[in-house]
Design an enzyme around this catalytic site. Structure first.
Site, PDB file in Angstrom:
ATOM      1  N   PHE A 171       0.829  -1.216   0.000  1.00 42.87           N
ATOM      2  CA  PHE A 171       0.000   0.000   0.000  1.00 42.87           C
ATOM      3  C   PHE A 171       0.860   1.261   0.000  1.00 42.87           C
ATOM      4  O   PHE A 171       0.467   2.277   0.558  1.00 42.87           O
ATOM      5  CB  PHE A 171      -0.965   0.019   1.200  1.00 42.87           C
ATOM      6  CG  PHE A 171      -1.493  -1.335   1.585  1.00 42.87           C
ATOM      7  CD1 PHE A 171      -2.311  -2.048   0.714  1.00 42.87           C
ATOM      8  CD2 PHE A 171      -1.170  -1.909   2.793  1.00 42.87           C
ATOM      9  CE1 PHE A 171      -2.786  -3.306   1.060  1.00 42.87           C
ATOM     10  CE2 PHE A 171      -1.642  -3.174   3.140  1.00 42.87           C
ATOM     11  CZ  PHE A 171      -2.453  -3.869   2.271  1.00 42.87           C
ATOM     12  N   HIS A 172       2.032   1.211  -0.667  1.00 42.00           N
ATOM     13  CA  HIS A 172       2.971   2.327  -0.642  1.00 42.00           C
ATOM     14  C   HIS A 172       3.176   2.930  -2.027  1.00 42.00           C
ATOM     15  O   HIS A 172       4.282   3.344  -2.368  1.00 42.00           O
ATOM     16  CB  HIS A 172       4.319   1.861  -0.076  1.00 42.00           C
ATOM     17  CG  HIS A 172       4.255   1.346   1.323  1.00 42.00           C
ATOM     18  ND1 HIS A 172       5.290   0.637   1.906  1.00 42.00           N
ATOM     19  CD2 HIS A 172       3.289   1.436   2.259  1.00 42.00           C
ATOM     20  CE1 HIS A 172       4.957   0.306   3.143  1.00 42.00           C
ATOM     21  NE2 HIS A 172       3.741   0.784   3.382  1.00 42.00           N
ATOM     22  N   VAL A 173       2.139   2.993  -2.846  1.00 39.81           N
ATOM     23  CA  VAL A 173       2.302   3.519  -4.211  1.00 39.81           C
ATOM     24  C   VAL A 173       2.635   5.009  -4.151  1.00 39.81           C
ATOM     25  O   VAL A 173       2.128   5.755  -3.308  1.00 39.81           O
ATOM     26  CB  VAL A 173       1.050   3.262  -5.062  1.00 39.81           C
ATOM     27  CG1 VAL A 173       0.878   1.781  -5.330  1.00 39.81           C
ATOM     28  CG2 VAL A 173      -0.197   3.832  -4.416  1.00 39.81           C
TER      29      VAL A 173
END
Length: 535
Positions: free
Chosen positions: A469-471
């Site tokens: 979830f680190h885009v």
């Protein structure tokens, strides 16, 4: 037609910060627009409810990537927050700044003002750390940062085992910006999740110069001769335009900010024309440079009583529910990842390029994003390569601004990322064989003892890897032809338009990205006040 001084698009991790800081000046009127509704319900505030927030729900965009060749053709579910607080309202709440060299590298790449020493004051300004302030920790800021509500013995066993292998203990691991092992802090206060909405906006919601609108989907930036003059919004099935007297500020996140730019005619000209969108400015870097941390989990069975799992299953989960309701503590008041080791995949890298995140709990994941706690005694360690070399892209699916963009992660396009992940799995295995944690472990469940060769572990990674979830990175800051914004976060070639969110990162930070995104909100608001728009 309504007019505000600043129109902020997206009430997420950076947008809530920007709207708060801009509205601190009573002389300006600020409008904050959010496509989602305000998150309500028991699990939206309970830290252990993050698994429910990750999966499909009304407060999650619930995006899906294109099939990824490097993941054996799998498509991944990509959660993104669609509510006040954005992804800070649905994430794992882990608070890490990344490594100080990440920011020094941004500055060396031509982004003046973004070195570690220059962003540190903004990091300190945003937080109110449970441990108090010091040379790196902040005190008195809006966001409450805390140690885990519970610190079970197995967490300390993980830390001590890493020390046995030569990883240095770092007391302020979450904020110091160096490699090592230690406890991870989280954006939790008094047993409740702290989103940026909770921290920054809820206390000032009554300001007369601040208007917050939910279920208001911005479809494009309105331009007049390459000047941003407002936004077009969809509200109640109707489109209308709102004017911005000073600037439009995009804080819609690493997926939606480039999508908005492209629907506004700003992006790669050929792609825009292919969808029939008039080209206002050929800016080919929009949507490019997509980065994410792909993680895999090593799961091991433990002796009874070691794991948190049993407290979150069966009759015990009801006992924990009562405990939480009465005292806001216990296992429901904890996040999942309570400690981490930042290590190097091999001696040749300049600084730590792996995060090994320890969880005294284990999950199973469905392709739709559903997360369930395993009904066995088990713990897990997640690993991701902190500085992936692979780059993906966000594209438009059509000219319809309400349609999900095309998400192309390109995980493992660069083989160096796979090599780092293989090294990470082997480091985890070695660590779990080291005392004192080895005494708590009975057997490896995933990848399983049969997976010993690089080929077997590679298949495990390709078949089970998932997003962390680190885009970020899709509106990259810089001064070269592929950069989208300058170091003051002004969009190149378009006046009175800025992007202030995770999309401006030139390279992803070495760790969880929510804290850096909040810092970008703080620094971006300060830059907006200090540097005039590029009229």
């Amino acid at each position: 037609m309504e007019t505000f001084d600043y129109v902020v698009v997206g009430a997420g991790s950076a947008g809530c910060v920007g709207a708060r800081r801009l509205s601190d000046d009573p002389a300006v009127r600020v409008l904050l627009l959010e496509a989602g509704a305000q998150a309500r319900g028991f699990w939206t505030r309970v830290p252990a409810g993050m698994g429910k927030m990750f999966s499909a729900n009304p407060f999650n965009w619930g995006y899906t990537t294109e099939p990824v060749a490097g993941l054996n053709g799998r498509s991944l579910f990509w959660p993104r927050g669609k509510t006040l607080g954005g992804s800070s309202a649905i994430n794992g709440m882990v608070f890490t700044r990344g490594n100080r060299q990440d920011y020094d590298n941004w500055a060396r790449a031509g982004n003046a003002g973004w070195s570690w020493d220059e962003v540190l004051p903004h990091f300190k300004a945003l937080e109110d750390n449970q441990r108090g302030g010091n040379e790196v920790r902040g005190a008195g800021g809006p966001l409450r940062i805390s140690d885990p509500a519970l610190r079970s013995p197995v967490v300390d066993q993980f830390i001590r085992a890493a020390q046995q292998l030569g990883v240095p203990l770092v007391e302020d691991l979450s904020v110091r910006g160096v490699e090592g092992v230690g406890i991870l802090q989280a954006s939790i206060h008094n047993g409740k999740r702290q989103s940026t909405y909770d921290a920054y906006l809820e206390p000032v919601r009554g300001r007369s110069n601040l208007v917050i609108r939910t279920v208001s989907h911005v479809t494009r930036v309105v331009l007049a001769d390459r000047v941003a003059v407002g936004v077009e919004v969809m509200e109640g099935g109707q489109r209308r335009t709102i004017d911005a007297g000073r600037e439009v500020v995009l804080c819609a996140g690493a997926l939606n900010s480039p999508q908005l730019l492209m629907h506004s005619g700003i992006g790669d000209g050929d792609q825009l024309r292919s969808h029939g969108i008039p080209v206002a400015l050929h800016l080919p870097g929009v949507g490019k440079n997509l980065q994410d941390h792909l993680s895999v989990n090593v799961k091991v069975r433990t002796r009874p009583g070691v794991s948190h799992n049993r407290h979150l299953n069966g009759w015990r989960k009801y006992r924990e529910g009562v405990r939480y309701l009465m005292a806001k503590n216990g296992y429901l008041a904890c996040g999942a990842t309570l400690a981490a080791a930042f290590t190097r995949s091999h001696a040749g890298v300049d600084y730590a390029d792996l995060e090994l995140g320890f969880r005294p709990i284990s999950f199973s994941y469905s392709p739709s994003g559903q997360v369930t706690v395993d009904d066995i005694d088990a713990v897990s360690v997640a690993v991701f390569a902190c500085r992936p070399a692979s780059r993906g892209e966000v594209r438009l699916a059509s000219s319809d601004p309400l349609q999900q963009p095309v998400l192309i992660p390109n995980y493992f396009d660069d083989p160096a990322d796979l090599e780092a992940m293989l090294a990470g799995i082997r480091q985890i295995r070695e660590l779990l064989r080291t005392q004192p944690i080895a005494a708590s472990i009975e057997a490896e469940l995933l990848p399983g003892p049969q997976a010993t060769s690089d080929e077997q572990l590679t298949e495990f990674i390709r078949n089970t890897g998932k997003t962390s979830f680190h885009v970020c990175g899709t509106c990259r800051m810089g001064s070269d032809p592929m950069a989208v914004v300058d170091p003051q976060l002004r969009v190149h070639g378009i006046a009175r338009l800025r992007v202030i969110d995770a999309s401006i990162m030139p390279t992803v930070t070495s760790g969880n990205t929510n804290a850096p995104t909040i810092m970008i909100g703080e620094k971006g608001a300060a830059l907006l006040k200090r540097f005039p728009p590029n009229d």
